[in-house]
Enzyme design. Structure first.
Site, mmCIF file in Angstrom:
data_model
loop_
_atom_site.group_PDB
_atom_site.id
_atom_site.type_symbol
_atom_site.label_atom_id
_atom_site.label_comp_id
_atom_site.label_asym_id
_atom_site.label_seq_id
_atom_site.Cartn_x
_atom_site.Cartn_y
_atom_site.Cartn_z
ATOM 1 C CB SER A 102 1.912 -6.183 10.056
ATOM 2 O OG SER A 102 1.073 -4.987 9.704
ATOM 3 C CG ASP A 141 7.896 -0.996 7.746
ATOM 4 O OD1 ASP A 141 6.976 -0.034 7.632
ATOM 5 O OD2 ASP A 141 7.538 -1.907 8.580
ATOM 6 C CG HIS A 192 4.322 -2.622 6.744
ATOM 7 N ND1 HIS A 192 4.743 -2.446 8.055
ATOM 8 C CD2 HIS A 192 2.872 -3.040 6.934
ATOM 9 C CE1 HIS A 192 3.913 -3.116 8.867
ATOM 10 N NE2 HIS A 192 2.898 -3.588 8.259
#
Length: 344
Positions: A148, A290, A320
């Protein structure tokens, strides 16, 4: 150019905690280092205390591991408490602390600097890590594993400090933020600012987190978990998903700060690294569900990177957050991507 300002001359350790675990022979160093950096959105150099954990086998190669904006430095845990990625980082795990050392920092925000910059950038995080690599005498890390926001910082590190890095492993993170994801985060920040203005900080932080949760998870998971009938209580209908979101919001308020959320959320959307400037071998891992980092963005990143790059696609209903949830699927990919032998 990298914005390090003679960090080796400026750094100083504070409150170093060094422990040896006799049962597994691992060492842990928990401390902070004062570095002198030039933040991208600041004016000149500024001192900043970088809080870090460095843990694993003594004298083993070091791997940097960084997570999302709510992750801290305790990747593998501390003092018998699990870390945010303990299922993948630890003795005998995919990132095996019996054969490597893991270095991680608490993300910096503008308030950490003596001369507060207007914003914090992924480049600032990368420069702080590079300064720490120098200060600790590491020289070069065997890999930077970023998930991320951590993947964004990893790309900035590779672009600015290629001599300090052997390989990249990027999960659910790309060279820039997708405009739709920026739109969703912009609304979260507006909620936070409204809370500041109205004196309802905790309520705003909870709502912003609840909205964020709807972007972190996949539609398939929500359909499976929350496809039920609403309950009528307290004068209105409550839908099954609401209890989940409200609990997530309450939990977040207890451990996070509004200003920190604002700064790091904005930093994600300011991130923009040219893939063509990166010549470090990379493994990219993405998830079709995602919605924050679409697979198409990772395909573009793979195509534009100068160095060799592979893209691994992992099916998951978790969106995600699959980098946190799909540990059994990710473990063999991480083992394959990471080697603690320099230059392997």
């Amino acid at each position: 150019m990298p914005h390090l300002a003679n960090s080796s001359l400026e750094d100083r350790p504070t409150a170093v905690v060094v422990s040896l675990h006799p049962r597994n022979g691992l060492t842990e160093q928990r401390s902070s280092r004062r570095l002198s950096l030039q933040p991208k959105y600041g004016h000149g150099t500024s001192h900043v205390d970088v809080r870090y954990q460095w843990t694993g086998a003594p004298d083993a190669p070091t791997i940097i591991v960084q997570g999302g904006i709510s992750a801290d430095r305790y990747v593998a845990g501390a003092e018998d408490q699990p870390g945010w990625w303990s299922e993948l980082v630890g003795p005998g795990h995919a990132v095996d602390l019996a054969h490597c050392r893991v270095l991680s920092i608490d993300w910096l925000t503008p308030s950490d600097f003596e001369n507060h910059p207007r914003a914090i950038s992924s480049e600032d995080q990368a420069d702080a890590l590079a300064g720490l690599v120098d200060a600790l005498g590491i020289g070069c890390v065997a890999a930077f594993v970023g998930s991320s926001y951590g993947a964004m910082a990893a790309l900035a590190f590779a672009a600015r400090h290629p001599d300090k890095l052997d390989k990249l492993v990027l999960l659910a993170g790309a060279h820039r933020a997708h405009p739709m994801a920026t739109a969703q985060r912009a609304i979260q920040r507006q909620i936070l600012r409204l809370g500041q203005a109205s004196g309802q900080i905790n309520e705003a932080l909870s709502l912003a987190r609840q909205l964020a949760m709807t972007t972190y998870r996949g539609s398939e998971e929500f359909a499976r978990r929350f496809d039920g009938t609403p309950d009528y209580r307290e004068g209105r209908f409550h839908f099954p998903v609401e209890d989940y979101l409200e609990h997530a919001g309450r939990s977040f308020v207890q451990r996070f700060d509004l200003e920190r959320f604002l700064a790091l959320s904005e930093s994600i959307d300011l991130h923009d690294v040219a893939p063509e400037s990166i010549n470090v071998p990379a493994t990219l891992i993405g998830f079709p569900s995602d919605r924050l980092v679409p697979l198409a963005d990772l395909c573009e990143l793979q195509r534009r990177l100068r160095g060799s790059a592979t893209l691994e696609v992992v099916d998951s209903p978790y969106g995600h957050d699959a980098f946190l949830k799909e540990t059994s699927k990710l473990a063999p990919l991480l083992r394959q991507a990471i080697s603690c032998r320099r230059g392997a």
